[in-house]
Design an enzyme around this catalytic site. Structure first.
Site, PDB file in Angstrom:
ATOM      1  N   ARG A 108       1.538   8.728   8.974  1.00 17.30           N
ATOM      2  CA  ARG A 108       1.277  10.126   8.615  1.00 17.30           C
ATOM      3  C   ARG A 108       0.062  10.701   9.325  1.00 17.30           C
ATOM      4  O   ARG A 108       0.056  11.856   9.725  1.00 17.30           O
ATOM      5  CB  ARG A 108       1.051  10.238   7.097  1.00 17.30           C
ATOM      6  CG  ARG A 108       2.319  10.454   6.305  1.00 17.30           C
ATOM      7  CD  ARG A 108       2.011  10.655   4.819  1.00 17.30           C
ATOM      8  NE  ARG A 108       3.098  11.331   4.138  1.00 17.30           N
ATOM      9  CZ  ARG A 108       4.258  10.764   3.812  1.00 17.30           C
ATOM     10  NH1 ARG A 108       4.491   9.513   4.119  1.00 17.30           N
ATOM     11  NH2 ARG A 108       5.185  11.459   3.191  1.00 17.30           N
TER      12      ARG A 108
ATOM     13  N   ASP B 159       0.787  -1.237   0.000  1.00 22.86           N
ATOM     14  CA  ASP B 159       0.000   0.000   0.000  1.00 22.86           C
ATOM     15  C   ASP B 159       0.817   1.284   0.000  1.00 22.86           C
ATOM     16  O   ASP B 159       0.325   2.341   0.367  1.00 22.86           O
ATOM     17  CB  ASP B 159      -0.913   0.002   1.237  1.00 22.86           C
ATOM     18  CG  ASP B 159      -0.120  -0.051   2.541  1.00 22.86           C
ATOM     19  OD1 ASP B 159       1.116   0.048   2.501  1.00 22.86           O
ATOM     20  OD2 ASP B 159      -0.756  -0.186   3.605  1.00 22.86           O
TER      21      ASP B 159
ATOM     22  N   HIS C 257       5.055   5.651  13.112  1.00 22.25           N
ATOM     23  CA  HIS C 257       5.462   6.480  11.977  1.00 22.25           C
ATOM     24  C   HIS C 257       4.318   6.972  11.103  1.00 22.25           C
ATOM     25  O   HIS C 257       4.545   7.653  10.111  1.00 22.25           O
ATOM     26  CB  HIS C 257       6.441   5.699  11.090  1.00 22.25           C
ATOM     27  CG  HIS C 257       5.793   4.546  10.374  1.00 22.25           C
ATOM     28  ND1 HIS C 257       5.111   4.712   9.196  1.00 22.25           N
ATOM     29  CD2 HIS C 257       5.695   3.238  10.686  1.00 22.25           C
ATOM     30  CE1 HIS C 257       4.638   3.534   8.810  1.00 22.25           C
ATOM     31  NE2 HIS C 257       4.975   2.632   9.702  1.00 22.25           N
TER      32      HIS C 257
ATOM     33  N   GLU D  97      -0.110  -8.985  -1.309  1.00 20.06           N
ATOM     34  CA  GLU D  97      -0.798  -8.415  -0.130  1.00 20.06           C
ATOM     35  C   GLU D  97      -1.979  -7.535  -0.578  1.00 20.06           C
ATOM     36  O   GLU D  97      -2.126  -6.378  -0.198  1.00 20.06           O
ATOM     37  CB  GLU D  97       0.150  -7.631   0.777  1.00 20.06           C
ATOM     38  CG  GLU D  97      -0.360  -7.506   2.205  1.00 20.06           C
ATOM     39  CD  GLU D  97       0.469  -6.579   3.096  1.00 20.06           C
ATOM     40  OE1 GLU D  97       0.389  -5.357   2.939  1.00 20.06           O
ATOM     41  OE2 GLU D  97       1.207  -7.100   3.952  1.00 20.06           O
TER      42      GLU D  97
ATOM     43  N   HIS E  77      11.848   5.875  13.702  1.00 20.68           N
ATOM     44  CA  HIS E  77      11.777   5.969  12.235  1.00 20.68           C
ATOM     45  C   HIS E  77      12.497   7.236  11.784  1.00 20.68           C
ATOM     46  O   HIS E  77      12.483   8.252  12.489  1.00 20.68           O
ATOM     47  CB  HIS E  77      10.294   6.022  11.858  1.00 20.68           C
ATOM     48  CG  HIS E  77       9.988   5.822  10.414  1.00 20.68           C
ATOM     49  ND1 HIS E  77      10.251   6.776   9.470  1.00 20.68           N
ATOM     50  CD2 HIS E  77       9.433   4.780   9.747  1.00 20.68           C
ATOM     51  CE1 HIS E  77       9.863   6.329   8.269  1.00 20.68           C
ATOM     52  NE2 HIS E  77       9.367   5.113   8.414  1.00 20.68           N
TER      53      HIS E  77
ATOM     54  N   GLU F  16      -2.410   5.143   2.591  1.00 21.18           N
ATOM     55  CA  GLU F  16      -2.247   3.729   2.217  1.00 21.18           C
ATOM     56  C   GLU F  16      -3.544   3.069   1.773  1.00 21.18           C
ATOM     57  O   GLU F  16      -3.536   2.214   0.891  1.00 21.18           O
ATOM     58  CB  GLU F  16      -1.623   2.958   3.393  1.00 21.18           C
ATOM     59  CG  GLU F  16      -0.155   3.289   3.652  1.00 21.18           C
ATOM     60  CD  GLU F  16       0.059   4.548   4.485  1.00 21.18           C
ATOM     61  OE1 GLU F  16      -0.950   5.151   4.944  1.00 21.18           O
ATOM     62  OE2 GLU F  16       1.222   4.947   4.675  1.00 21.18           O
TER      63      GLU F  16
HETATM   64  C1  UD1 Z   1       6.422   5.183   4.008  1.00 20.79           C
HETATM   65  C2  UD1 Z   1       5.080   4.766   3.396  1.00 20.79           C
HETATM   66  C3  UD1 Z   1       4.215   4.075   4.449  1.00 20.79           C
HETATM   67  C4  UD1 Z   1       4.980   2.931   5.113  1.00 20.79           C
HETATM   68  C5  UD1 Z   1       6.279   3.461   5.670  1.00 20.79           C
HETATM   69  C6  UD1 Z   1       7.078   2.338   6.258  1.00 20.79           C
HETATM   70  C7  UD1 Z   1       4.008   6.153   1.686  1.00 20.79           C
HETATM   71  C8  UD1 Z   1       3.280   7.399   1.394  1.00 20.79           C
HETATM   72  N1  UD1 Z   1       4.365   5.960   2.964  1.00 20.79           N
HETATM   73  O1  UD1 Z   1       6.180   6.194   4.971  1.00 20.79           O
HETATM   74  O2  UD1 Z   1       3.056   3.550   3.824  1.00 20.79           O
HETATM   75  O3  UD1 Z   1       4.172   2.400   6.145  1.00 20.79           O
HETATM   76  O4  UD1 Z   1       7.047   4.066   4.613  1.00 20.79           O
HETATM   77  O5  UD1 Z   1       8.124   2.795   7.055  1.00 20.79           O
HETATM   78  O6  UD1 Z   1       4.267   5.369   0.811  1.00 20.79           O
HETATM   79  N2  UD1 Z   1      13.670   8.785   5.615  1.00 20.79           N
HETATM   80  C9  UD1 Z   1      15.052   8.708   5.662  1.00 20.79           C
HETATM   81  N3  UD1 Z   1      15.643   7.496   5.396  1.00 20.79           N
HETATM   82  C10 UD1 Z   1      14.954   6.368   5.147  1.00 20.79           C
HETATM   83  C11 UD1 Z   1      13.532   6.439   5.115  1.00 20.79           C
HETATM   84  C12 UD1 Z   1      12.917   7.662   5.343  1.00 20.79           C
HETATM   85  O7  UD1 Z   1      15.728   9.691   5.905  1.00 20.79           O
HETATM   86  O8  UD1 Z   1      15.557   5.302   4.931  1.00 20.79           O
HETATM   87  C13 UD1 Z   1      13.002  10.093   5.828  1.00 20.79           C
HETATM   88  C14 UD1 Z   1      13.238  11.050   4.648  1.00 20.79           C
HETATM   89  O9  UD1 Z   1      13.380  12.356   5.142  1.00 20.79           O
HETATM   90  C15 UD1 Z   1      11.939  10.897   3.845  1.00 20.79           C
HETATM   91  C16 UD1 Z   1      10.933  10.742   4.974  1.00 20.79           C
HETATM   92  O10 UD1 Z   1      11.592   9.915   5.942  1.00 20.79           O
HETATM   93  O11 UD1 Z   1      11.679  12.009   3.025  1.00 20.79           O
HETATM   94  C17 UD1 Z   1       9.588  10.182   4.599  1.00 20.79           C
HETATM   95  O12 UD1 Z   1       9.691   8.979   3.851  1.00 20.79           O
HETATM   96  P1  UD1 Z   1       8.385   8.453   3.058  1.00 20.79           P
HETATM   97  O13 UD1 Z   1       8.694   7.158   2.411  1.00 20.79           O
HETATM   98  O14 UD1 Z   1       7.822   9.527   2.208  1.00 20.79           O
HETATM   99  O15 UD1 Z   1       7.314   8.240   4.202  1.00 20.79           O
HETATM  100  P2  UD1 Z   1       7.278   7.239   5.420  1.00 20.79           P
HETATM  101  O16 UD1 Z   1       6.677   7.979   6.545  1.00 20.79           O
HETATM  102  O17 UD1 Z   1       8.594   6.606   5.583  1.00 20.79           O
HETATM  103  N1  UDP Z   2      11.415  -3.172  11.492  1.00 21.63           N
HETATM  104  C1  UDP Z   2      12.810  -3.238  11.393  1.00 21.63           C
HETATM  105  N2  UDP Z   2      13.553  -2.397  12.182  1.00 21.63           N
HETATM  106  C2  UDP Z   2      12.992  -1.494  13.037  1.00 21.63           C
HETATM  107  C3  UDP Z   2      11.575  -1.415  13.092  1.00 21.63           C
HETATM  108  C4  UDP Z   2      10.825  -2.275  12.311  1.00 21.63           C
HETATM  109  O1  UDP Z   2      13.355  -4.057  10.655  1.00 21.63           O
HETATM  110  O2  UDP Z   2      13.721  -0.772  13.719  1.00 21.63           O
HETATM  111  C5  UDP Z   2      10.608  -4.057  10.615  1.00 21.63           C
HETATM  112  C6  UDP Z   2       9.492  -4.825  11.284  1.00 21.63           C
HETATM  113  O3  UDP Z   2       9.935  -6.083  11.748  1.00 21.63           O
HETATM  114  C7  UDP Z   2       8.459  -4.955  10.161  1.00 21.63           C
HETATM  115  C8  UDP Z   2       8.681  -3.723   9.319  1.00 21.63           C
HETATM  116  O4  UDP Z   2       9.958  -3.216   9.683  1.00 21.63           O
HETATM  117  O5  UDP Z   2       8.725  -6.077   9.346  1.00 21.63           O
HETATM  118  C9  UDP Z   2       7.613  -2.697   9.570  1.00 21.63           C
HETATM  119  O6  UDP Z   2       7.960  -1.515   8.919  1.00 21.63           O
HETATM  120  P1  UDP Z   2       7.229  -0.130   9.217  1.00 21.63           P
HETATM  121  O7  UDP Z   2       6.655  -0.159  10.586  1.00 21.63           O
HETATM  122  O8  UDP Z   2       8.204   0.942   8.868  1.00 21.63           O
HETATM  123  O9  UDP Z   2       6.100  -0.074   8.099  1.00 21.63           O
HETATM  124  P2  UDP Z   2       4.597  -0.632   8.015  1.00 21.63           P
HETATM  125  O10 UDP Z   2       4.618  -2.090   8.241  1.00 21.63           O
HETATM  126  O11 UDP Z   2       3.782   0.126   9.020  1.00 21.63           O
HETATM  127  O12 UDP Z   2       4.180  -0.271   6.628  1.00 21.63           O
END
Ligand code: UD1
Ligand code: UDP
Length: 383
Positions: A225, A100, A223, A122, A256, A136
């Site tokens: 939004r 998603d 994490h 999924e 996160h 999502e």
């Molecule tokens: C994204 C997904 C969410 C998922 C989540 C898992 C969308 C809109 N959101 O949210 O569905 O549940 O990932 O974690 O698809 N950042 C870093 N390094 C990283 C990752 C993120 O610095 O490795 C920071 C960056 O500033 C980036 C921000 O996080 O711009 C947001 O990342 P983004 O993928 O847009 O949103 P998430 O909140 O991570």
């Molecule tokens: N996870 C990880 N390291 C962490 C926190 C979570 O590897 O410090 C793993 C966790 O086991 C799960 C996945 O990340 O498999 C969940 O990711 P996240 O919560 O970012 O996204 P969501 O599942 O909500 O989309």
């Protein structure tokens, strides 16, 4: 000679990578049937790379798109444009996406514009509320509109798709690949003593003076939004009060990297001795920590699916869930972002061992570890 079907597996964020890793690995055993390549959008960077390293995945295409503090417009439009070039280069017969995220939806849209088939892993999870989880719920629904194959993890997700008039021939109930990933990780740890020692050492380094065998650990992640702003302030206020109330308990929070999460969490929870704010953990270390925890407080989707297999009670800091199976099984409970409700439910689990035991029963409503085999078997039959 019959040409092999070209399949491109695409993902961009940590959870997609974890849940697609076992599928990438499984396809390695079917090289005579399929020509498979991996593309990462790198919607996440560091958190994605952690997973690629652990599962030794080497993408053929890396779009390297993450920008600091990106918004939904950045992610959607950049992926749509960049992915077009990958499609032109590889010309896949089928693109497999997961779940998603905005990677999932934008890649699917990009495929649709070129009339390339999409397989959705999924598929079919729904809350029925387009703002929770946001964005999502809509990402998953719109991907479902485009997809030719719907790999639904449970019967419930299949029912959701049938209600939306998806043809039953296009739906395969496979179980969730998260269970495949979890079993793969647990096996990796179990069979390798030096890895076990390395994980123990890593945990000691990031959590000095915490004894995972003896201490009571509350593991926290967050994490979403829709929780930014007030939701996160409430969550942090609840953790602060709980840490003060239960001084013998350690609250471990791998934070996160999203600045909208890191900012308030660091501001509101730094300097409390029994709250440990740490960087995101590698998947194996996280699974290890999860297995040693007393309870998990989270808004994560994936963790709601992993924790029941490990027999860990989960309190979900969301008002809705698209994963009702573990709620029905009794190991997951929704607490929203209401400070008082979080405090009372965590307190009850810490203070009432019978209640804790009741929520700790290991159940596997999301799969049996064979989801990837079922996906590949279906694609082989359908060649
Ligand atoms: C994204 C997904 C969410 C998922 C989540 C898992 C969308 C809109 N959101 O949210 O569905 O549940 O990932 O974690 O698809 N950042 C870093 N390094 C990283 C990752 C993120 O610095 O490795 C920071 C960056 O500033 C980036 C921000 O996080 O711009 C947001 O990342 P983004 O993928 O847009 O949103 P998430 O909140 O991570
Ligand atoms: N996870 C990880 N390291 C962490 C926190 C979570 O590897 O410090 C793993 C966790 O086991 C799960 C996945 O990340 O498999 C969940 O990711 P996240 O919560 O970012 O996204 P969501 O599942 O909500 O989309």
């Amino acid at each position: 000679m019959k040409l092999k079907k070209k399949i491109l597996i695409v993902f961009g964020t940590r959870p997609e990578a974890i849940k697609m890793a076992p599928l990438v690995k499984a396809f390695e055993n079917y090289q005579s049937d399929f020509d498979t390549k991996v593309c990462v959008t790198a919607q996440h960077r560091e958190m994605l790379d952690q997973v690629l390293d652990i599962f030794e995945i080497h993408p053929a295409y890396d779009l390297d798109l993450m920008k600091k503090n990106q918004d939904l417009y950045d992610v959607t439009s950049n992926i749509l444009l960049s992915f077009k070039e990958v499609l032109d280069d590889f010309s896949p017969d089928l693109v497999l996406v997961h779940g998603d995220t905005t990677t999932t939806f934008s890649v699917s849209l990009s495929c649709y514009y070129k009339k390339i088939a999409v397989g959705h892993v999924e598929a079919g999870l729904r809350t029925g509320n387009i703002y929770s989880p946001w964005p999502e719920e809509v990402n998953r629904k719109l991907t479902g509109v485009i997809a030719n194959y719907h790999f639904a993890p449970t019967e419930k997700s299949k029912e959701n798709l049938l209600k939306e008039n998806v043809h039953s021939d296009q739906i395969v109930v496979t179980g969730n690949t998260v269970v495949d990933a979890l079993f793969l990780a647990l096996n990796k740890i179990e069979q390798n003593n030096s890895l076990k020692q390395r994980l123990a050492l890593e945990t000691e380094t990031v959590l000095p003076n915490v004894n995972l065998e003896k201490d009571k650990i509350v593991l926290i992640t967050g994490h979403r939004r829709e929780n930014f702003g007030e939701g996160f302030r409430n969550i942090c206020a609840a953790i602060k009060e709980l840490a003060n109330k239960f001084k013998e308990t350690t609250f471990v929070y791998p934070v996160h990297l999203n600045p909208n999460v890191k900012g308030p969490v660091n501001e509101l929870l730094t300097g409390i001795s029994n709250v440990r704010l740490i960087a995101p953990l590698g998947y194996l270390s996280f699974i290890h920590l999860m297995s040693k925890s007393y309870l998990i407080l989270t808004d994560s989707g994936g963790i709601q699916e992993e924790a029941p297999s490990l027999g860990k009670p989960v309190l979900v800091m969301r008002d809705t869930t698209e994963r009702p199976e573990a709620v029905t099984a009794g190991t997951v409970k929704l607490v929203g972002t209401d400070k008082n409700l979080i405090i009372s439910e965590v307190s009850k689990l810490i203070e009432d061992s019978a209640y804790h035991e009741q929520m700790s029963e290991a159940v596997n409503p999301y799969g049996d570890g064979k989801a990837c085999k079922r996906i590949i078997a279906h694609l082989k039959r359908d060649k």
